[in-house]
Design a protein around this motif. Structure first.
Motif, PDB file in Angstrom:
ATOM      1  N   SER A 177       0.908  -1.476   0.013  1.00 14.60           N
ATOM      2  CA  SER A 177      -0.011   0.168   0.162  1.00 14.60           C
ATOM      3  C   SER A 177       0.842   1.326   0.452  1.00 14.60           C
ATOM      4  O   SER A 177       2.120   1.065   0.577  1.00 14.60           O
ATOM      5  CB  SER A 177      -0.769  -0.031   1.515  1.00 14.60           C
ATOM      6  N   ALA A 178       0.547   2.647   0.120  1.00 10.79           N
ATOM      7  CA  ALA A 178       1.216   3.835   0.576  1.00 10.79           C
ATOM      8  C   ALA A 178       1.144   4.155   2.151  1.00 10.79           C
ATOM      9  O   ALA A 178       0.660   3.346   2.553  1.00 10.79           O
ATOM     10  CB  ALA A 178       0.531   4.874  -0.425  1.00 10.79           C
ATOM     11  N   LYS A 217      -2.979   9.319   6.109  1.00  6.76           N
ATOM     12  CA  LYS A 217      -2.408   8.604   5.136  1.00  6.76           C
ATOM     13  C   LYS A 217      -2.359   9.749   3.584  1.00  6.76           C
ATOM     14  O   LYS A 217      -2.402  10.407   3.380  1.00  6.76           O
ATOM     15  CB  LYS A 217      -3.728   7.656   4.895  1.00  6.76           C
ATOM     16  N   THR A 241      -2.341   7.998   0.387  1.00  8.23           N
ATOM     17  CA  THR A 241      -2.902   8.496  -0.326  1.00  8.23           C
ATOM     18  C   THR A 241      -4.499  10.206   0.062  1.00  8.23           C
ATOM     19  O   THR A 241      -5.075  10.081  -1.041  1.00  8.23           O
ATOM     20  CB  THR A 241      -4.496   6.837  -0.136  1.00  8.23           C
ATOM     21  N   GLU A 281       1.246   4.859  -3.340  1.00  5.83           N
ATOM     22  CA  GLU A 281       1.895   3.532  -3.824  1.00  5.83           C
ATOM     23  C   GLU A 281       2.774   2.954  -4.441  1.00  5.83           C
ATOM     24  O   GLU A 281       3.487   2.527  -4.596  1.00  5.83           O
ATOM     25  CB  GLU A 281       0.320   2.744  -4.427  1.00  5.83           C
ATOM     26  N   PHE A 333      -3.245  -1.625  -4.896  1.00  4.27           N
ATOM     27  CA  PHE A 333      -4.651  -0.258  -5.464  1.00  4.27           C
ATOM     28  C   PHE A 333      -4.681   0.020  -7.172  1.00  4.27           C
ATOM     29  O   PHE A 333      -5.234   0.740  -6.955  1.00  4.27           O
ATOM     30  CB  PHE A 333      -4.309   1.011  -4.703  1.00  4.27           C
ATOM     31  N   ARG A 355     -11.162   2.226  -2.099  1.00  2.20           N
ATOM     32  CA  ARG A 355     -10.518   2.977  -1.162  1.00  2.20           C
ATOM     33  C   ARG A 355     -10.094   1.034  -0.407  1.00  2.20           C
ATOM     34  O   ARG A 355     -11.104   0.458  -0.127  1.00  2.20           O
ATOM     35  CB  ARG A 355     -10.877   3.467   0.421  1.00  2.20           C
ATOM     36  N   GLY A 356      -8.630   0.826  -0.104  1.00  2.00           N
ATOM     37  CA  GLY A 356      -8.368  -0.189   0.695  1.00  2.00           C
ATOM     38  C   GLY A 356      -7.916  -1.612  -0.280  1.00  2.00           C
ATOM     39  O   GLY A 356      -7.908  -1.808  -0.399  1.00  2.00           O
ATOM     40  N   GLY A 357      -7.946  -0.690  -1.520  1.00  2.00           N
ATOM     41  CA  GLY A 357      -7.729  -1.829  -2.336  1.00  2.00           C
ATOM     42  C   GLY A 357      -6.796  -2.044  -2.893  1.00  2.00           C
ATOM     43  O   GLY A 357      -6.389  -3.283  -3.936  1.00  2.00           O
ATOM     44  N   SER A 358      -5.598  -1.814  -2.008  1.00  2.00           N
ATOM     45  CA  SER A 358      -4.658  -2.806  -1.558  1.00  2.00           C
ATOM     46  C   SER A 358      -4.911  -4.506  -1.374  1.00  2.00           C
ATOM     47  O   SER A 358      -3.798  -4.963  -2.685  1.00  2.00           O
ATOM     48  CB  SER A 358      -4.035  -2.538  -1.157  1.00  2.00           C
ATOM     49  N   ASP A 359      -5.390  -5.021  -1.237  1.00  2.00           N
ATOM     50  CA  ASP A 359      -6.313  -6.030  -0.590  1.00  2.00           C
ATOM     51  C   ASP A 359      -6.800  -6.761  -2.069  1.00  2.00           C
ATOM     52  O   ASP A 359      -6.212  -7.828  -1.813  1.00  2.00           O
ATOM     53  CB  ASP A 359      -7.080  -6.275   0.364  1.00  2.00           C
TER      54      ASP A 359
HETATM   55  N1  ASP Z   1      -3.617   3.439  -0.445  1.00  2.00           N
HETATM   56  C1  ASP Z   1      -4.805   3.360  -1.045  1.00  2.00           C
HETATM   57  C2  ASP Z   1      -6.307   3.204   0.121  1.00  2.00           C
HETATM   58  O1  ASP Z   1      -5.617   4.128   1.504  1.00  2.00           O
HETATM   59  C3  ASP Z   1      -5.603   1.242  -0.722  1.00  2.00           C
HETATM   60  C4  ASP Z   1      -5.053   0.701   0.274  1.00  2.00           C
HETATM   61  O2  ASP Z   1      -4.072   0.483   1.581  1.00  2.00           O
HETATM   62  O3  ASP Z   1      -5.470  -0.357   0.378  1.00  2.00           O
HETATM   63  O4  ASP Z   1      -7.092   3.094   0.534  1.00  2.00           O
END
Ligand code: ASP
Length: 437
Positions: free
Chosen positions: A37-38, A48, A50, A115, A169, A183-187
């Motif tokens: 992730s970032a 963050k 992002t 990222e 991401f 958001r959270g797409g690195s998963d």
């Molecule tokens: N950096 C992105 C976010 O904050 C994606 C991630 O962390 O998964 O949503």
């Protein structure tokens, strides 16, 4: 053995976290693909990257300078680089990018730089080959993931380089433009990489030692879940537990790859293992895997003698369909049925629904009760074991919790009780204390 290790924002927030990531990677040579992730928050007051990048874009759009924000971002990267003695010239690269920014810079491209630069630094630090997501994660024109192309590209990159690091991401559209995920797409990126490489395990490294059995704001120090099936996880997520989103785990679930949630700050903890099915289980295993719940439901009860002989239930469902109010649960008796709905989804339409029910179903009585909370005890072992629900209801009764409705989740994986909103937390605690420990 091949493992994909995805690190979330807090795991790569600064140089100290980078060191923990390196120790984790070096502890197991099977961790040949890393997804990052970032950089996230280093403390609760921190930002963050992002979020800062989204803020930058908003500034650019309104013609306001975002130089200060960009300098803050740059400083974060330079600090990591210097603390770890890296050679990647992140300052020159980022400055060159900054010079190109203008109000037409696409938001997806800008926010993906979090990222991108975090991953450039981490790849050098780990000694892994950086594989840009713009050349390994592909979207279709409609904006869906092109799995076939993505899997091909990632497995080719792994074969060619042995150990690779991919930023999470984002990916590339057929037009060549960058596109970010939700958001959270690195998963999702991590899950795609695991599926592409047919990994044995997809490790999702975060800042908690796995999924907890209950909400820690309600239950004091709930135990982490050691093992859970994908089906149980779905049930818990549906009932409001904040766990990984289903879409994000689809690629690994589809391939039957185990997902292990781990804590970067406590790598000695085994975390939670999410698997397709659990065959041999020891007798020490708990009946209940997890407990979750949501407040603010309404129960709509319709009384009508001899229900079997008429179409009242299907008529009622049609009416609710018209008002686009999804029914969560149905309980059916000889002379009545009760429908559980989210109070919010029903909204002001409740009065019209009641009027329509009276008109179309000709019931003996219709009533609505608001302020209901649903609490689910989820557990694959629970329903096959005689007497568990009886014990559960007795424990709730002994604690003075008034059960308004009872339902069973799909595939008999959950027992769901409806209680008054005010007794929501008590019900969760009683279930946890009586069955989870
Ligand atoms: N950096 C992105 C976010 O904050 C994606 C991630 O962390 O998964 O949503």
């Amino acid at each position: 053995m091949l493992k994909v290790a995805k690190f979330g924002g807090s795991s790569v927030a600064g140089a100290e976290q980078f060191k923990k990531v390196k120790a984790i990677i070096e502890a197991d040579p099977a961790r040949r693909i890393v997804v990052s992730s970032a950089a996230g928050k280093r403390s609760s007051e921190d930002h963050k990257l992002t979020d800062l990048l989204y803020l930058c874009h908003a500034h650019l759009t309104y013609g306001v300078s975002c130089d200060d924000i960009l300098e803050t971002i740059l400083r974060r990267f330079v600090e990591i680089k210097e603390a770890l003695g890296l050679s990647y010239d992140v300052e020159a690269e980022l400055r060159a990018y900054m010079a190109r920014l203008n109000k037409d810079t696409p938001v997806d491209e800008l926010v993906s730089r979090g990222e991108y630069f975090t991953s450039r630094l981490l790849a050098e630090y780990l000694g892994y080959t950086f594989v840009d997501a713009a050349s390994s994660v592909f979207f279709t024109v409609e904006g869906r993931i092109d799995k076939e192309r993505t899997y091909e590209a990632i497995s080719a990159a792994l074969k060619a380089n042995g150990r690779i690091l991919i930023p999470g991401f984002y990916g590339r559209l057929p037009s060549g433009k960058i596109r970010v995920m939700s958001r959270g797409g690195s998963d999702i990126s991590g899950a795609l990489a695991a599926a592409a490489a047919d990994a044995d395990v997809y490790e999702n490294w975060t800042d908690v030692s796995g999924i907890l059995m209950a909400d820690p704001r309600i239950v004091k120090d709930p135990a982490p879940i050691a093992k859970i099936t994908y089906a149980e996880l779905r049930e818990l997520a549906f009932m409001g537990a904040s766990v990984l989103h289903e879409d994000s785990i689809q690629p690994v679930k589809e391939k039957g790859i185990a997902l292990n949630i781990r804590n970067t700050n406590r790598p000695q903890d085994p975390g939670t293992m999410i698997v397709d099915s659990i065959e041999a289980e020891g007798s020490h295993e708990r009946f209940i895997t997890g407990i979750a719940g949501r407040r603010n439901f309404s129960i709509l009860t319709v009384q009508k003698r001899n229900l079997n002989a008429n179409r009242s239930l299907s008529q009622a469902l049609d009416i609710l369909d018209r008002y686009k109010a999804p029914v969560e649960h149905i309980t059916l008796g000889l002379d009545s049925f009760a429908l559980v709905l989210s109070t919010g989804a029903l909204g002001e339409a409740v009065y019209e629904v009641i009027a329509d029910l009276k008109k179309e179903c000709a019931p003996d009585d219709v009533s609505v009760q608001e302020g209901i909370a649903l609490v689910a005890a989820v557990g694959r072992k629970m329903t096959s074991k005689p007497g568990v629900s009886g014990r559960l209801f007795k424990a709730l009764g002994d604690a003075g919790v008034n059960i308004r409705t009872i339902a069973q989740g799909s595939d008999e994986l959950a027992i769901i009780v409806g209680v008054e909103n005010e007794q929501f937390e008590t019900a969760i605690r009683v279930m946890y204390d009586g069955f989870a420990g």
